[in-house]
Design a protein around this motif. Structure first.
Motif, short mmCIF file in Angstrom:
data_model
loop_
_atom_site.label_atom_id
_atom_site.label_comp_id
_atom_site.label_asym_id
_atom_site.label_seq_id
_atom_site.Cartn_x
_atom_site.Cartn_y
_atom_site.Cartn_z
N SER A 15 -33.71 18.79 20.05
CA SER A 15 -34.97 19.08 19.35
C SER A 15 -34.93 18.74 17.87
O SER A 15 -35.96 18.75 17.21
N ILE A 18 -29.07 15.21 15.09
CA ILE A 18 -28.41 14.12 15.81
C ILE A 18 -28.96 14.00 17.23
O ILE A 18 -29.23 12.90 17.72
N ARG A 38 -33.12 25.86 22.49
CA ARG A 38 -33.58 27.23 22.74
C ARG A 38 -35.01 27.46 22.29
O ARG A 38 -35.81 28.05 23.01
N ASN A 39 -35.35 27.02 21.09
CA ASN A 39 -36.65 27.33 20.51
C ASN A 39 -37.76 26.45 21.11
O ASN A 39 -37.79 25.23 20.88
N ASP A 66 -30.62 28.14 26.66
CA ASP A 66 -29.41 28.31 25.84
C ASP A 66 -28.23 27.75 26.64
O ASP A 66 -27.95 28.23 27.74
N VAL A 67 -27.53 26.74 26.08
CA VAL A 67 -26.41 26.14 26.83
C VAL A 67 -25.27 27.15 27.05
O VAL A 67 -24.44 26.96 27.92
N ASN A 93 -24.58 17.66 23.21
CA ASN A 93 -24.70 17.58 21.76
C ASN A 93 -24.97 18.94 21.11
O ASN A 93 -24.62 19.15 19.95
N TYR A 97 -22.51 25.44 13.54
CA TYR A 97 -21.38 25.53 12.61
C TYR A 97 -21.76 26.43 11.45
O TYR A 97 -22.80 26.25 10.82
N TYR A 158 -15.16 26.70 13.82
CA TYR A 158 -15.79 25.47 14.33
C TYR A 158 -14.78 24.42 14.78
O TYR A 158 -14.85 23.94 15.92
N LYS A 162 -14.33 22.18 18.51
CA LYS A 162 -14.53 20.74 18.67
C LYS A 162 -13.25 20.06 19.17
O LYS A 162 -13.31 19.08 19.91
N PRO A 189 -19.27 11.83 11.28
CA PRO A 189 -18.86 12.35 9.97
C PRO A 189 -19.94 13.34 9.51
O PRO A 189 -20.69 13.84 10.34
N VAL A 191 -23.44 14.30 8.63
CA VAL A 191 -24.72 13.65 8.95
C VAL A 191 -25.85 14.51 8.40
O VAL A 191 -25.82 15.75 8.52
N THR A 193 -28.76 16.38 8.61
CA THR A 193 -29.57 17.02 9.67
C THR A 193 -30.02 18.39 9.14
O THR A 193 -29.45 18.89 8.16
N GLY A 195 -29.27 21.20 10.41
CA GLY A 195 -28.08 22.06 10.49
C GLY A 195 -27.15 21.83 9.31
O GLY A 195 -26.62 22.79 8.73
N1 LIG Z 1 -24.58 17.16 11.05
C1 LIG Z 1 -23.29 16.94 10.88
O1 LIG Z 1 -22.83 16.71 9.74
C2 LIG Z 1 -22.35 16.93 12.07
C3 LIG Z 1 -21.07 16.39 11.89
C4 LIG Z 1 -20.20 16.36 12.98
C5 LIG Z 1 -20.60 16.85 14.21
N2 LIG Z 1 -21.84 17.37 14.37
C6 LIG Z 1 -22.21 17.88 15.70
O2 LIG Z 1 -23.38 17.24 16.13
C7 LIG Z 1 -24.15 18.12 16.95
C8 LIG Z 1 -25.56 18.21 16.41
O3 LIG Z 1 -25.49 18.70 15.07
P1 LIG Z 1 -26.76 18.69 14.11
O4 LIG Z 1 -26.23 18.63 12.73
O5 LIG Z 1 -27.76 17.69 14.59
O6 LIG Z 1 -27.29 20.19 14.36
P2 LIG Z 1 -28.75 20.84 14.08
O7 LIG Z 1 -29.53 20.05 13.14
O8 LIG Z 1 -28.46 22.27 13.77
O9 LIG Z 1 -29.41 20.77 15.55
C9 LIG Z 1 -28.81 21.50 16.59
C10 LIG Z 1 -29.55 21.30 17.88
O10 LIG Z 1 -28.87 22.03 18.92
C11 LIG Z 1 -29.76 23.02 19.47
N3 LIG Z 1 -28.95 24.18 19.83
C12 LIG Z 1 -28.16 24.95 19.01
N4 LIG Z 1 -27.60 25.93 19.71
C13 LIG Z 1 -28.03 25.79 21.00
C14 LIG Z 1 -27.80 26.51 22.19
N5 LIG Z 1 -27.02 27.60 22.21
N6 LIG Z 1 -28.41 26.09 23.33
C15 LIG Z 1 -29.21 25.00 23.33
N7 LIG Z 1 -29.47 24.27 22.22
C16 LIG Z 1 -28.89 24.68 21.07
C17 LIG Z 1 -30.79 23.28 18.36
O11 LIG Z 1 -32.02 23.80 18.85
P3 LIG Z 1 -32.28 25.39 18.96
O12 LIG Z 1 -31.75 26.02 17.71
O13 LIG Z 1 -33.77 25.53 19.13
O14 LIG Z 1 -31.54 25.84 20.17
C18 LIG Z 1 -30.98 21.86 17.84
O15 LIG Z 1 -31.77 21.12 18.73
C19 LIG Z 1 -23.40 19.45 16.96
O16 LIG Z 1 -22.60 19.54 18.12
C20 LIG Z 1 -22.53 19.37 15.72
O17 LIG Z 1 -21.38 20.18 15.83
C21 LIG Z 1 -22.72 17.43 13.32
#
Ligand SMILES: NC(=O)c1ccc[n+]([C@@H]2O[C@H](COP(=O)([O-])OP(=O)(O)OC[C@H]3O[C@@H](n4cnc5c(N)ncnc54)[C@H](OP(=O)(O)O)[C@@H]3O)[C@@H](O)[C@H]2O)c1
Length: 285
Positions: A15, A18, A38-39, A66-67, A93, A97, A158, A162, A189, A191, A193, A195
């Motif tokens: 949603s 990434i 979830r949302n 919720d996964v 995905n 964190y 975290y 991973k 790396p 990204v 987003t 989050g």
């Molecule tokens: N951004 C970075 O710098 C970075 C770097 C390395 C790795 N990653 C990894 O890349 C992935 C995506 O990160 P992001 O930065 O894109 O995160 P993000 O912007 O926080 O997005 C997280 C997504 O996961 C969903 N989500 C979270 N908890 C969930 C749950 N329990 N069940 C179902 N859906 C859930 C969220 O939607 P809801 O909250 O509505 O559920 C949202 O769609 C993660 O695994 C993260 O660890 C990110």
């Protein structure tokens, strides 16, 4: 997997961030995409946003779940498969964190992060596997992190989740050898987003010293890197020069990487102690 036309692809955490851009990249390849988050409101808004990238005759839909809820995710996976004629690709995905000093980090955060990042990937993959094995060719992707390749300061809740996902992917790849299931791991790396923006507000200052040389990738860029590696059927797909360097150097000499990290941490503390005393205990070089 090269031809994605008409394939049914599940993207957890699709949603925003990434996951949203991975979903878009698969839609642009002519796949049908089913996102899970979830949302419900933000999921519906993201599906509306993705509709413009759907190829004729293809579809996109969102499923609220919720996964970390194993019955919930198993039911959702079954529903997607039965409503859409099976599953070809699963992208694990969804992740969370919450950086902080280990001494200060709430145990509840450890449990929630593990349930989402590691168990979420286990539950989703376990539920999807029977459907993936019905196909001649199928695929599972795990989104891990540079912080899964090496334990990183401030990420005690975290990094281990991973690293566990990477290890899980290695096991599954070995066990499914010869059964038509491609397994891949994406290590992004930093990204840009939603989050990551939240993370920047709370992470210990030392984390900035460790990550500042790496820059910030866009979610579209990392989705493009995934698609390129995925088409070439690579197992480990690492995004960004710094993360690749970390992987290589840590493989050759983890002690050297520890030494570099410690130097950066000490320097960051020295600079910051003039402005703010360190919030947790005493830290000595
Ligand atoms: N951004 C970075 O710098 C970075 C770097 C390395 C790795 N990653 C990894 O890349 C992935 C995506 O990160 P992001 O930065 O894109 O995160 P993000 O912007 O926080 O997005 C997280 C997504 O996961 C969903 N989500 C979270 N908890 C969930 C749950 N329990 N069940 C179902 N859906 C859930 C969220 O939607 P809801 O909250 O509505 O559920 C949202 O769609 C993660 O695994 C993260 O660890 C990110």
């Amino acid at each position: 997997m090269k031809d994605l036309k008409g394939k049914n692809v599940i993207v957890t955490g699709g949603s925003r961030g990434i996951g949203l851009e991975i979903a878009r990249a698969f839609l642009k390849e002519g796949a049908n995409v089913f996102t899970i988050a979830r949302n419900g409101d933000s999921l519906a808004a993201s599906v509306r946003n993705l509709k413009k990238d759907v190829k004729p005759g293809r579809t996109v839909a969102g499923y609220s779940c919720d996964v970390g809820n194993r019955e919930g995710i198993a039911g959702t996976i079954r529903q997607i498969a039965s409503q859409n004629g099976g599953i070809d690709v699963v992208i694990n995905n969804a992740g969370m964190y919450v950086p902080d000093y280990f001494e200060r980090q709430d145990l509840e955060v450890f449990e929630r992060t593990d349930r989402t990042n590691y168990l979420g990937a286990v539950f989703t993959t376990k539920a999807a596997l029977p459907f993936l094995l019905e196909r001649r060719r199928s695929a599972i992707v795990f989104v891990t992190s540079g912080a899964g390749l090496k334990g990183i300061f401030g990420y005690s809740s975290y990094s281990p989740t991973k690293a566990a996902v990477l290890s899980l992917a290695e096991v599954i790849k070995q066990e499914l050898k010869g059964r038509g299931v491609q397994v891949a791991v994406l290590c992004p790396p930093d990204v840009d987003t939603p989050g990551h923006a939240e993370e920047l507000k709370i992470r210990p200052t030392e984390c900035n010293a460790l990550s500042e040389s790496g820059g910030l990738m866009t979610a579209t860029e990392i989705a493009g890197i995934l698609m390129s590696g995925f088409r070439k059927e690579k197992f480990l797909i690492i995004g960004g020069f710094e993360t690749k360097l970390l992987y290589r150097l840590n493989g050759i000499s983890p002690r050297f990487v520890d030494f570099c990290f410690e130097r950066l941490i000490v320097r960051s503390r020295r600079n910051n102690s003039k402005k703010h005393p360190c919030p947790v205990g005493r830290h000595e070089a």
